[in-house]
Design a protein around this motif. Structure first.
Motif, PDB file in Angstrom:
ATOM      1  N   UNK A  26       0.845  -1.209   0.000  1.00  0.00           N
ATOM      2  CA  UNK A  26       0.000   0.000   0.000  1.00  0.00           C
ATOM      3  C   UNK A  26       0.873   1.249   0.000  1.00  0.00           C
ATOM      4  N   UNK A  27       1.898   1.253   0.867  1.00  0.00           N
ATOM      5  CA  UNK A  27       2.794   2.414   0.943  1.00  0.00           C
ATOM      6  C   UNK A  27       3.476   2.677  -0.399  1.00  0.00           C
ATOM      7  N   UNK A  28       3.723   1.601  -1.144  1.00  0.00           N
ATOM      8  CA  UNK A  28       4.373   1.724  -2.462  1.00  0.00           C
ATOM      9  C   UNK A  28       3.374   1.940  -3.594  1.00  0.00           C
ATOM     10  N   UNK A  29       2.094   2.012  -3.232  1.00  0.00           N
ATOM     11  CA  UNK A  29       0.994   2.209  -4.192  1.00  0.00           C
ATOM     12  C   UNK A  29       0.886   1.063  -5.204  1.00  0.00           C
ATOM     13  N   UNK A  30       1.269  -0.112  -4.761  1.00  0.00           N
ATOM     14  CA  UNK A  30       1.102  -1.319  -5.577  1.00  0.00           C
ATOM     15  C   UNK A  30      -0.199  -1.976  -5.122  1.00  0.00           C
ATOM     16  N   UNK A  31      -1.300  -1.435  -5.620  1.00  0.00           N
ATOM     17  CA  UNK A  31      -2.635  -1.819  -5.125  1.00  0.00           C
ATOM     18  C   UNK A  31      -2.911  -3.308  -5.325  1.00  0.00           C
ATOM     19  N   UNK A  32      -2.546  -3.837  -6.499  1.00  0.00           N
ATOM     20  CA  UNK A  32      -2.853  -5.239  -6.820  1.00  0.00           C
ATOM     21  C   UNK A  32      -2.123  -6.195  -5.883  1.00  0.00           C
ATOM     22  N   UNK A  33      -0.832  -5.924  -5.630  1.00  0.00           N
ATOM     23  CA  UNK A  33      -0.060  -6.784  -4.718  1.00  0.00           C
ATOM     24  C   UNK A  33      -0.617  -6.687  -3.296  1.00  0.00           C
ATOM     25  N   UNK A  34      -1.010  -5.480  -2.888  1.00  0.00           N
ATOM     26  CA  UNK A  34      -1.601  -5.306  -1.555  1.00  0.00           C
ATOM     27  C   UNK A  34      -2.889  -6.122  -1.440  1.00  0.00           C
ATOM     28  N   UNK A  35      -3.727  -6.051  -2.451  1.00  0.00           N
ATOM     29  CA  UNK A  35      -4.998  -6.793  -2.437  1.00  0.00           C
ATOM     30  C   UNK A  35      -4.731  -8.293  -2.334  1.00  0.00           C
ATOM     31  N   UNK A  36      -3.721  -8.801  -3.055  1.00  0.00           N
ATOM     32  CA  UNK A  36      -3.385 -10.230  -2.985  1.00  0.00           C
ATOM     33  C   UNK A  36      -2.980 -10.638  -1.573  1.00  0.00           C
ATOM     34  N   UNK A  37      -2.155  -9.813  -0.922  1.00  0.00           N
ATOM     35  CA  UNK A  37      -1.733 -10.146   0.446  1.00  0.00           C
ATOM     36  C   UNK A  37      -2.906 -10.101   1.418  1.00  0.00           C
ATOM     37  N   UNK A  38      -3.758  -9.090   1.299  1.00  0.00           N
ATOM     38  CA  UNK A  38      -4.915  -9.015   2.203  1.00  0.00           C
ATOM     39  C   UNK A  38      -5.895 -10.154   1.923  1.00  0.00           C
ATOM     40  N   UNK A  39      -6.027 -10.554   0.658  1.00  0.00           N
ATOM     41  CA  UNK A  39      -6.852 -11.729   0.327  1.00  0.00           C
ATOM     42  C   UNK A  39      -6.323 -12.968   1.039  1.00  0.00           C
ATOM     43  N   UNK A  40      -4.986 -13.120   1.037  1.00  0.00           N
ATOM     44  CA  UNK A  40      -4.367 -14.291   1.682  1.00  0.00           C
ATOM     45  C   UNK A  40      -4.633 -14.286   3.189  1.00  0.00           C
ATOM     46  N   UNK A  41      -4.564 -13.100   3.819  1.00  0.00           N
ATOM     47  CA  UNK A  41      -4.879 -13.010   5.253  1.00  0.00           C
ATOM     48  C   UNK A  41      -6.333 -13.414   5.470  1.00  0.00           C
ATOM     49  N   UNK A  42      -7.207 -12.921   4.608  1.00  0.00           N
ATOM     50  CA  UNK A  42      -8.642 -13.181   4.781  1.00  0.00           C
ATOM     51  C   UNK A  42      -9.008 -14.635   4.503  1.00  0.00           C
ATOM     52  N   UNK A  43      -8.166 -15.347   3.747  1.00  0.00           N
ATOM     53  CA  UNK A  43      -8.378 -16.797   3.606  1.00  0.00           C
ATOM     54  C   UNK A  43      -8.100 -17.493   4.926  1.00  0.00           C
ATOM     55  N   UNK A  44      -7.112 -16.982   5.664  1.00  0.00           N
ATOM     56  CA  UNK A  44      -6.771 -17.556   6.971  1.00  0.00           C
ATOM     57  C   UNK A  44      -7.743 -17.089   8.056  1.00  0.00           C
ATOM     58  N   UNK A  45      -8.119 -15.820   8.002  1.00  0.00           N
ATOM     59  CA  UNK A  45      -8.994 -15.210   9.022  1.00  0.00           C
ATOM     60  C   UNK A  45     -10.037 -14.356   8.309  1.00  0.00           C
ATOM     61  N   UNK A  46     -11.181 -14.927   7.954  1.00  0.00           N
ATOM     62  CA  UNK A  46     -12.176 -14.215   7.130  1.00  0.00           C
ATOM     63  C   UNK A  46     -12.706 -12.906   7.740  1.00  0.00           C
TER      64      UNK A  46
END
Length: 199
Positions: A23-43
């Motif tokens: 997010x800090x680097x404004x790489x929105x797509x990569x940020x979304x992928x990481x948050x998706x991965x967290x949400x797979x573990x903890x919805x």
């Protein structure tokens, strides 16, 4: 997939931290992928939902951003900063009434929230409620007299209310205090030229 690779060898905190870094680097797509991965573990991971919603917002995907924000608010209704994000989404969609309502909810929780008051004032202006707009923007300028955004919105609200002198003063101050790349600068200069023309 980078996010999935990290999931195997580490925990949700590492994924979340990397998402924030993206997010800090404004790489929105990569940020979304990481948050998706967290949400797979903890919805119901509120911070990941919140940050993913912000990434969607920055990417221009307002529908998904609003879905994440609403999910956070369903889990934690008294989350003032998320209410501000929801208000910004409604503002971007030109839902002035909805934005005013949501910013008001945020201000009930955090009366000193500058962003909520500024944007509620701007939404009131766009909605045509000039008195309420000026009241909010007056409060913003008491807190931060040099804020060019508050000066701009109060200036255009004053202009709409027929206060030419007050509008000129605010708009000149907005230009004086704004950064050199302020996108509204040209339109403010045009408004000032029109205000200086004889009636």
């Amino acid at each position: 997939n980078q996010a999935v690779g990290l999931t195997r060898g580490s925990n949700d905190r590492a994924l979340f931290a990397r998402g924030r870094l993206h997010l800090d680097r404004k790489d929105w797509e990569a940020a979304i992928q990481d948050f998706n991965a967290v949400l797979q573990l903890k919805p119901d991971h509120i911070d990941s939902l919140n940050q993913r919603g912000w990434a969607f917002f920055c990417k221009g995907d307002l529908v998904r951003a609003l879905a994440d924000v609403d999910r956070v608010l369903a889990l934690e209704p008294r989350h003032a900063s998320v209410l501000v994000v929801k208000g910004r989404l409604l503002f971007r969609n030109k839902d002035w009434m909805g934005a005013v309502e949501v910013f008001s909810q945020a201000l009930q929780l955090e009366p000193e929230n500058f962003q909520a008051r500024l944007l509620r004032g701007a939404a009131c202006y766009n909605k045509g409620c000039l008195k309420e707009a000026v009241e909010d923007l007056d409060a913003c300028l008491e807190a931060r007299p040099d804020h060019h955004g508050a000066r701009y919105f109060r200036g255009v609200a004053r202009r709409a209310a027929g206060d030419v002198k007050g509008a000129q003063e605010d708009l000149r101050e907005a230009l004086r205090n704004a950064p050199s790349d302020w996108p509204e600068a040209f339109s403010v200069e045009q408004i000032l030229k029109k205000l200086e023309e004889p009636p």
